[in-house]
Design an enzyme around this catalytic site. Structure first.
Site, short mmCIF file in Angstrom:
data_model
loop_
_atom_site.label_atom_id
_atom_site.label_comp_id
_atom_site.label_asym_id
_atom_site.label_seq_id
_atom_site.Cartn_x
_atom_site.Cartn_y
_atom_site.Cartn_z
CB CYS A 147 -0.78 22.10 -13.37
SG CYS A 147 -2.20 21.25 -12.43
CG ASN A 177 1.78 24.10 -21.45
OD1 ASN A 177 1.13 24.72 -20.61
ND2 ASN A 177 1.52 22.81 -21.80
CG HIS A 230 3.70 21.46 -18.46
ND1 HIS A 230 3.22 23.01 -18.09
CD2 HIS A 230 2.42 20.75 -18.80
CE1 HIS A 230 1.76 22.82 -18.26
NE2 HIS A 230 1.35 21.64 -18.57
P1 HMG Z 1 -15.11 19.69 -5.20
O1 HMG Z 1 -14.85 20.72 -4.34
O2 HMG Z 1 -14.87 18.26 -4.74
O3 HMG Z 1 -16.61 19.85 -5.86
O4 HMG Z 1 -14.13 19.87 -6.47
P2 HMG Z 1 -18.22 19.56 -5.37
O5 HMG Z 1 -18.87 18.93 -6.55
O6 HMG Z 1 -18.15 19.02 -4.12
O7 HMG Z 1 -18.63 21.03 -5.62
C1 HMG Z 1 -18.07 22.06 -4.56
C2 HMG Z 1 -18.77 23.48 -4.62
O8 HMG Z 1 -18.02 24.13 -6.19
C3 HMG Z 1 -20.31 23.39 -5.10
O9 HMG Z 1 -20.58 24.80 -4.72
C4 HMG Z 1 -20.51 23.30 -6.80
O10 HMG Z 1 -21.75 23.77 -7.17
C5 HMG Z 1 -19.05 24.19 -7.22
P3 HMG Z 1 -21.34 25.30 -3.29
O11 HMG Z 1 -22.44 24.27 -3.32
O12 HMG Z 1 -20.17 24.87 -2.35
O13 HMG Z 1 -21.79 26.46 -3.36
N1 HMG Z 1 -18.70 23.67 -8.49
C6 HMG Z 1 -18.59 24.43 -9.44
N2 HMG Z 1 -18.87 25.86 -9.71
C7 HMG Z 1 -18.33 26.04 -11.09
N3 HMG Z 1 -18.27 25.49 -12.00
C8 HMG Z 1 -17.81 24.11 -11.83
C9 HMG Z 1 -18.26 23.57 -10.49
N4 HMG Z 1 -17.91 22.25 -9.86
C10 HMG Z 1 -18.47 22.48 -8.66
N5 HMG Z 1 -17.38 23.32 -12.66
C11 HMG Z 1 -13.97 19.92 -8.93
C12 HMG Z 1 -14.22 19.12 -7.47
C13 HMG Z 1 -13.50 19.20 -10.09
C14 HMG Z 1 -14.96 20.79 -9.37
C15 HMG Z 1 -12.78 20.76 -8.67
O14 HMG Z 1 -11.58 20.17 -7.87
C16 HMG Z 1 -12.02 21.50 -9.70
O15 HMG Z 1 -12.58 22.42 -10.25
N6 HMG Z 1 -10.70 21.34 -10.09
C17 HMG Z 1 -10.11 22.02 -11.28
C18 HMG Z 1 -8.62 21.70 -11.03
C19 HMG Z 1 -8.03 22.40 -12.19
O16 HMG Z 1 -8.65 23.13 -13.00
N7 HMG Z 1 -6.79 22.12 -12.45
C20 HMG Z 1 -6.25 22.52 -13.59
C21 HMG Z 1 -6.62 21.90 -15.00
S1 HMG Z 1 -5.70 20.38 -15.10
C22 HMG Z 1 -4.32 20.70 -15.83
O17 HMG Z 1 -3.83 21.91 -15.77
C23 HMG Z 1 -3.53 19.59 -16.76
C24 HMG Z 1 -3.52 19.84 -18.30
O18 HMG Z 1 -2.87 20.87 -18.61
C25 HMG Z 1 -2.64 18.66 -18.97
C26 HMG Z 1 -1.39 18.52 -18.11
O19 HMG Z 1 -0.66 19.37 -18.38
O20 HMG Z 1 -1.04 17.31 -17.69
C27 HMG Z 1 -4.84 19.72 -18.64
MG MG Z 2 -0.85 21.23 -19.00
#
Ligand code: HMG
Ligand code: MG
Length: 310
Positions: free
Chosen positions: A244, A253, A213
């Site tokens: 992020c 980025n 980034h």
């Molecule tokens: P949580 O709340 O702990 O999950 O989140 P959970 O398992 O307790 O589920 C809660 C609810 O969400 C449930 O629904 C699940 O079914 C639903 P409910 O029963 O309450 O109706 N759920 C989902 N629904 C759709 N798709 C799914 C999903 N998972 C659960 N996959 C979790 C944990 C990991 C899911 C959440 O924290 C999350 O999605 N985080 C993502 C954050 C993110 O995307 N951040 C940015 C990407 S990382 C980045 O950008 C860095 C990178 O670019 C590299 C760098 O730059 O370093 C890659």
């Molecule tokens: Mg990234």
């Protein structure tokens, strides 16, 4: 006086704007616009375009339309379209949409992970082990990301030994490539090389990608240092889109157009048509009502090309 730069003939560029970029947009981008954007990227010569993210829509509402978008894009033969997957639910959704390449992610920081994915490093790996198992059974390729490799918004300095351990675990889980992310753009070329030095003790250099980034304007310099180190795959985001949502102050980025300009100007092949790439960046930022954050994207057409005479 003479100089020597040890540089490759070719670099693979991984375009992450449609995911890393659009996940951070405050205003919603309609699904058809995302589809048109990705299809335009497919026409630029890019060989890898991260398309979207099957994370929780509660956490990242910007990409809640992942299935709709992924089903609607025209997948060009020879191009891979990874999608981010955090857990088994995400894997199910990715498979339903027809994905054949996923990207799993974990950070080298427990504090960042708790904010980003509500889990420690080790607990996230327990979830991801199941994802990898399904991916292998379904013949789905796995890319890996390690975040916070050069610093964490919550913990500050990061032990490069932890980065190496997280990268090595992803390697053992079957990732074909592991992208090392400077999530908050704090790194410098020296630190990037020290980090790479630690990681290559455990993971083969040819499996590594870098993902900078550009928060502090160091990304292009970090790429050059990484190329000299021997890295051959670089992530970037057209128009400098991105950030992020769980790393306050993290900006976009490195802009793909600026990266490709540098690579081509150093006689390094990417297979990418720079003008088509600039047009794709202008398309998506135009739809969002603003100018590209890339330097090249902001230059008028007549001033973009430069002919070297020596
Ligand atoms: P949580 O709340 O702990 O999950 O989140 P959970 O398992 O307790 O589920 C809660 C609810 O969400 C449930 O629904 C699940 O079914 C639903 P409910 O029963 O309450 O109706 N759920 C989902 N629904 C759709 N798709 C799914 C999903 N998972 C659960 N996959 C979790 C944990 C990991 C899911 C959440 O924290 C999350 O999605 N985080 C993502 C954050 C993110 O995307 N951040 C940015 C990407 S990382 C980045 O950008 C860095 C990178 O670019 C590299 C760098 O730059 O370093 C890659
Ligand atoms: Mg990234």
């Amino acid at each position: 006086m003479s100089f020597s730069l040890t540089l490759p003939d070719r670099v693979k560029v991984v375009e992450v704007g449609a995911r890393d970029g659009l996940q951070n947009e405050p205003d919603p981008v309609p699904a058809p616009t995302k589809v048109e954007f990705i299809d335009r990227l497919s026409g630029t010569g890019l060989a890898c375009i991260e398309a979207t993210s099957f994370v929780s829509p509660t956490w990242i509402p910007q990409l809640a339309d992942a299935g709709e978008v992924f089903r609607a894009i025209t997948r060009k033969p020879g191009v891979s379209y990874p999608v981010l997957v955090p857990n088994e639910r995400g894997m199910e959704r990715a498979l339903e949409a027809g994905a054949d390449t996923i990207a799993i992610f974990n950070a080298a920081s427990d504090s960042f992970n708790r904010k980003n994915i509500n889990a420690s490093i080790d607990d996230a790996f327990k979830r991801l082990a199941r994802v990898a198992e399904i991916a292998q059974a379904e013949n789905v390729a796995i890319r890996g990301y390690v975040s916070c490799v050069l610093g964490c918004p919550y913990e500050g300095e990061i032990d490069y030994g932890v980065v190496a351990r997280v990268a090595a675990t992803m390697d053992a889980m079957g990732c074909y490539e592991i992208s090392l992310g400077d999530t908050i753009g704090v790194g410098t070329p020296l630190r990037a090389c020290r980090m790479l030095e630690a990681v290559v003790r455990d993971v083969s250099l040819d499996k590594l990608a870098v993902h900078f980034h550009d928060t502090r304007g160091q990304a292009l310099a970090n790429v050059l240092a990484s190329l000299e180190f021997g890295v051959r795959t670089v992530d970037a985001s057209v128009a400098g889109l991105g950030g992020c949502p769980y790393a306050e102050g993290a900006s976009g980025n490195l802009a793909t157009e600026d990266l490709v300009y540098m690579l081509h100007g150093m006689e390094i092949d990417t297979g990418i048509d720079l003008e088509a790439l600039i047009a794709a960046g202008r398309y998506i930022t135009g739809q969002m009502g603003r100018a590209p954050a890339s330097r090249l994207g902001r230059l008028p057409e007549g001033r973009r090309r430069h002919r070297y005479t020596t």
